[in-house]
Design a protein around this motif. Structure first.
Motif, PDB file in Angstrom:
ATOM      1  N   GLY A  31       0.806  -1.226   0.000  1.00 28.01           N
ATOM      2  CA  GLY A  31       0.000   0.000   0.000  1.00 28.01           C
ATOM      3  C   GLY A  31       0.831   1.264   0.000  1.00 28.01           C
ATOM      4  N   VAL A  32       1.876   1.316   0.839  1.00 32.83           N
ATOM      5  CA  VAL A  32       2.703   2.521   0.875  1.00 32.83           C
ATOM      6  C   VAL A  32       3.463   2.677  -0.446  1.00 32.83           C
ATOM      7  CG1 VAL A  32       4.871   1.678   1.927  1.00 32.83           C
ATOM      8  CG2 VAL A  32       4.071   3.967   2.419  1.00 32.83           C
ATOM      9  N   GLY A  33       3.879   1.565  -1.030  1.00 33.17           N
ATOM     10  CA  GLY A  33       4.545   1.637  -2.338  1.00 33.17           C
ATOM     11  C   GLY A  33       3.605   2.129  -3.426  1.00 33.17           C
ATOM     12  N   ALA A  34       2.387   1.596  -3.438  1.00 33.10           N
ATOM     13  CA  ALA A  34       1.398   2.024  -4.427  1.00 33.10           C
ATOM     14  C   ALA A  34       1.027   3.488  -4.237  1.00 33.10           C
ATOM     15  CB  ALA A  34       0.153   1.145  -4.334  1.00 33.10           C
ATOM     16  N   LEU A  35       0.909   3.919  -2.985  1.00 34.07           N
ATOM     17  CA  LEU A  35       0.581   5.314  -2.703  1.00 34.07           C
ATOM     18  C   LEU A  35       1.666   6.247  -3.236  1.00 34.07           C
ATOM     19  CD1 LEU A  35      -1.144   7.468  -1.218  1.00 34.07           C
ATOM     20  CD2 LEU A  35       0.298   7.041   0.769  1.00 34.07           C
ATOM     21  N   MET A  36       2.927   5.955  -2.913  1.00 35.58           N
ATOM     22  CA  MET A  36       4.010   6.830  -3.376  1.00 35.58           C
ATOM     23  C   MET A  36       4.165   6.790  -4.893  1.00 35.58           C
ATOM     24  SD  MET A  36       7.024   6.736  -0.600  1.00 35.58           S
ATOM     25  CE  MET A  36       6.825   5.115   0.071  1.00 35.58           C
ATOM     26  N   LEU A  37       3.972   5.619  -5.486  1.00 36.55           N
ATOM     27  CA  LEU A  37       4.039   5.519  -6.939  1.00 36.55           C
ATOM     28  C   LEU A  37       2.930   6.344  -7.585  1.00 36.55           C
ATOM     29  CD1 LEU A  37       5.460   4.211  -9.352  1.00 36.55           C
ATOM     30  CD2 LEU A  37       3.866   2.306  -9.132  1.00 36.55           C
ATOM     31  N   ALA A  38       1.736   6.279  -7.019  1.00 41.28           N
ATOM     32  CA  ALA A  38       0.620   7.067  -7.549  1.00 41.28           C
ATOM     33  C   ALA A  38       0.887   8.559  -7.413  1.00 41.28           C
ATOM     34  CB  ALA A  38      -0.671   6.697  -6.821  1.00 41.28           C
ATOM     35  N   VAL A  39       1.417   8.966  -6.270  1.00 43.33           N
ATOM     36  CA  VAL A  39       1.733  10.391  -6.079  1.00 43.33           C
ATOM     37  C   VAL A  39       2.776  10.830  -7.093  1.00 43.33           C
ATOM     38  CG1 VAL A  39       2.842  12.031  -4.500  1.00 43.33           C
ATOM     39  CG2 VAL A  39       1.060  10.513  -3.658  1.00 43.33           C
ATOM     40  N   ARG A  40       3.793  10.016  -7.291  1.00 44.13           N
ATOM     41  CA  ARG A  40       4.840  10.395  -8.248  1.00 44.13           C
ATOM     42  C   ARG A  40       4.301  10.460  -9.675  1.00 44.13           C
ATOM     43  NH1 ARG A  40      10.813   8.282  -9.667  1.00 44.13           N
ATOM     44  NH2 ARG A  40      11.054   9.714 -11.405  1.00 44.13           N
ATOM     45  N   MET A  41       3.497   9.490 -10.049  1.00 48.41           N
ATOM     46  CA  MET A  41       2.987   9.464 -11.424  1.00 48.41           C
ATOM     47  C   MET A  41       1.950  10.559 -11.659  1.00 48.41           C
ATOM     48  SD  MET A  41       2.940   5.420 -12.267  1.00 48.41           S
ATOM     49  CE  MET A  41       2.713   5.667 -14.029  1.00 48.41           C
ATOM     50  N   LEU A  42       1.106  10.822 -10.667  1.00 45.27           N
ATOM     51  CA  LEU A  42       0.071  11.841 -10.850  1.00 45.27           C
ATOM     52  C   LEU A  42       0.638  13.255 -10.868  1.00 45.27           C
ATOM     53  CD1 LEU A  42      -2.770  10.380  -8.635  1.00 45.27           C
ATOM     54  CD2 LEU A  42      -2.776  10.619 -11.119  1.00 45.27           C
ATOM     55  N   THR A  43       1.659  13.490 -10.050  1.00 46.60           N
ATOM     56  CA  THR A  43       2.244  14.833 -10.005  1.00 46.60           C
ATOM     57  C   THR A  43       3.396  14.988 -10.979  1.00 46.60           C
ATOM     58  OG1 THR A  43       3.808  14.259  -8.244  1.00 46.60           O
ATOM     59  CG2 THR A  43       1.641  15.115  -7.573  1.00 46.60           C
ATOM     60  N   GLY A  44       4.006  13.882 -11.403  1.00 44.58           N
ATOM     61  CA  GLY A  44       5.168  13.952 -12.275  1.00 44.58           C
ATOM     62  C   GLY A  44       6.373  14.534 -11.554  1.00 44.58           C
ATOM     63  N   ASP A  45       6.380  14.441 -10.223  1.00 48.05           N
ATOM     64  CA  ASP A  45       7.388  15.108  -9.409  1.00 48.05           C
ATOM     65  C   ASP A  45       7.901  14.153  -8.351  1.00 48.05           C
ATOM     66  OD1 ASP A  45       8.915  17.009  -8.068  1.00 48.05           O
ATOM     67  OD2 ASP A  45       7.193  17.939  -7.094  1.00 48.05           O
ATOM     68  N   ARG A  46       9.198  13.848  -8.403  1.00 45.89           N
ATOM     69  CA  ARG A  46       9.766  12.953  -7.402  1.00 45.89           C
ATOM     70  C   ARG A  46       9.793  13.582  -6.016  1.00 45.89           C
ATOM     71  NH1 ARG A  46      14.290  10.359  -9.431  1.00 45.89           N
ATOM     72  NH2 ARG A  46      13.828  11.100 -11.492  1.00 45.89           N
ATOM     73  N   TRP A  47       9.774  14.924  -5.936  1.00 42.79           N
ATOM     74  CA  TRP A  47       9.771  15.608  -4.639  1.00 42.79           C
ATOM     75  C   TRP A  47       8.451  15.390  -3.902  1.00 42.79           C
ATOM     76  CZ3 TRP A  47      14.283  16.918  -2.839  1.00 42.79           C
ATOM     77  CH2 TRP A  47      15.312  17.188  -3.726  1.00 42.79           C
ATOM     78  N   SER A  48       7.376  15.269  -4.644  1.00 42.65           N
ATOM     79  CA  SER A  48       6.080  14.973  -4.021  1.00 42.65           C
ATOM     80  C   SER A  48       6.084  13.561  -3.438  1.00 42.65           C
ATOM     81  CB  SER A  48       4.951  15.105  -5.043  1.00 42.65           C
ATOM     82  OG  SER A  48       4.848  16.421  -5.492  1.00 42.65           O
ATOM     83  N   ALA A  49       6.657  12.624  -4.185  1.00 43.23           N
ATOM     84  CA  ALA A  49       6.762  11.253  -3.674  1.00 43.23           C
ATOM     85  C   ALA A  49       7.661  11.216  -2.443  1.00 43.23           C
ATOM     86  CB  ALA A  49       7.299  10.321  -4.758  1.00 43.23           C
ATOM     87  N   LEU A  50       8.720  12.022  -2.442  1.00 41.88           N
ATOM     88  CA  LEU A  50       9.597  12.084  -1.275  1.00 41.88           C
ATOM     89  C   LEU A  50       8.853  12.650  -0.066  1.00 41.88           C
ATOM     90  CD1 LEU A  50      12.395  11.732  -0.020  1.00 41.88           C
ATOM     91  CD2 LEU A  50      12.940  14.036  -0.832  1.00 41.88           C
ATOM     92  N   ALA A  51       8.060  13.683  -0.279  1.00 43.88           N
ATOM     93  CA  ALA A  51       7.275  14.255   0.821  1.00 43.88           C
ATOM     94  C   ALA A  51       6.311  13.214   1.385  1.00 43.88           C
ATOM     95  CB  ALA A  51       6.507  15.491   0.346  1.00 43.88           C
ATOM     96  N   CYS A  52       5.698  12.433   0.519  1.00 42.93           N
ATOM     97  CA  CYS A  52       4.788  11.370   0.949  1.00 42.93           C
ATOM     98  C   CYS A  52       5.556  10.325   1.764  1.00 42.93           C
ATOM     99  CB  CYS A  52       4.136  10.743  -0.273  1.00 42.93           C
ATOM    100  SG  CYS A  52       2.886   9.509   0.100  1.00 42.93           S
ATOM    101  N   GLY A  53       6.715   9.942   1.283  1.00 40.38           N
ATOM    102  CA  GLY A  53       7.538   8.969   2.001  1.00 40.38           C
ATOM    103  C   GLY A  53       8.020   9.492   3.339  1.00 40.38           C
ATOM    104  N   ILE A  54       8.401  10.760   3.394  1.00 39.77           N
ATOM    105  CA  ILE A  54       8.834  11.361   4.656  1.00 39.77           C
ATOM    106  C   ILE A  54       7.678  11.377   5.655  1.00 39.77           C
ATOM    107  CG2 ILE A  54       9.522  13.544   5.741  1.00 39.77           C
ATOM    108  CD1 ILE A  54      11.343  13.992   3.280  1.00 39.77           C
ATOM    109  N   GLY A  55       6.488  11.681   5.182  1.00 42.08           N
ATOM    110  CA  GLY A  55       5.311  11.644   6.058  1.00 42.08           C
ATOM    111  C   GLY A  55       5.092  10.260   6.634  1.00 42.08           C
ATOM    112  N   ALA A  56       5.203   9.226   5.783  1.00 45.04           N
ATOM    113  CA  ALA A  56       5.019   7.847   6.259  1.00 45.04           C
ATOM    114  C   ALA A  56       6.118   7.470   7.244  1.00 45.04           C
ATOM    115  CB  ALA A  56       4.997   6.877   5.077  1.00 45.04           C
ATOM    116  N   MET A  57       7.351   7.897   6.970  1.00 39.02           N
ATOM    117  CA  MET A  57       8.456   7.581   7.886  1.00 39.02           C
ATOM    118  C   MET A  57       8.283   8.289   9.229  1.00 39.02           C
ATOM    119  SD  MET A  57      11.895   7.418   5.567  1.00 39.02           S
ATOM    120  CE  MET A  57      11.490   8.450   4.164  1.00 39.02           C
ATOM    121  N   LEU A  58       7.865   9.549   9.200  1.00 35.94           N
ATOM    122  CA  LEU A  58       7.639  10.285  10.447  1.00 35.94           C
ATOM    123  C   LEU A  58       6.560   9.617  11.293  1.00 35.94           C
ATOM    124  CD1 LEU A  58       7.779  14.016   9.290  1.00 35.94           C
ATOM    125  CD2 LEU A  58       9.350  12.872  10.848  1.00 35.94           C
ATOM    126  N   ALA A  59       5.466   9.251  10.656  1.00 30.93           N
ATOM    127  CA  ALA A  59       4.383   8.588  11.384  1.00 30.93           C
ATOM    128  C   ALA A  59       4.853   7.261  11.959  1.00 30.93           C
ATOM    129  CB  ALA A  59       3.188   8.369  10.465  1.00 30.93           C
TER     130      ALA A  59
END
Length: 138
Positions: free
Chosen positions: A46-74
């Motif tokens: 699920g976390v992989g699919a979420l970050m992949l979707a964020v990266r593909m939808l935004t076209g921005d690896r920084w958005s995927a990084l922000a999503c990953g940082i949020g998951a890591m912080l939590a």
């Protein structure tokens, strides 16, 4: 690529989405079905699919990084002892490997793979709204 408030907003939303999924994954990773760690499997996929979707939808690896940082912080916050002494992810016995430890390690690895993966765009292909596609239509 200059500064844009919309990009900052996208990163903030991705961070919050990562936080929410990180909490859900941290709580759910301990679920098992017999010997099968179903919760861990669902959480990592699920976390992989979420970050992949964020990266593909935004076209921005920084958005995927922000999503990953949020998951890591939590994961880090909810893996520790709470203010009342409660523990969401118990520590395993010495020498054992728990689903909580695997989850804690898997989130940064999945984040690194998705953020570090080469661009999904084909060479010479411009997305709608890109400067190159706007210049080509003029």
């Amino acid at each position: 690529m200059g500064f844009s408030w919309s990009r900052v907003g996208t990163w903030a939303i991705a961070l919050v989405i990562g936080l929410v999924y990180g909490v859900a994954g941290t709580i759910g990773q301990a679920a098992t079905w017999g010997p099968v760690p179903v919760g861990l499997i669902v959480a990592v996929v699920g976390v992989g699919a979420l970050m992949l979707a964020v990266r593909m939808l935004t076209g921005d690896r920084w958005s995927a990084l922000a999503c990953g940082i949020g998951a890591m912080l939590a994961t880090m916050v909810f893996s520790g002892k709470g203010p009342g002494g409660s523990v969401v992810v118990p520590a395993p016995a010495d020498g054992e490997l728990s689903t909580g430890i695997i989850w804690t390690i898997a989130v940064p690895i999945v984040t690194a793979v998705i953020v570090g993966w080469p661009s999904f765009a084909r060479p010479g292909f411009a997305r709608p709204g890109d400067r190159a596609s706007a210049d080509a239509t003029n």
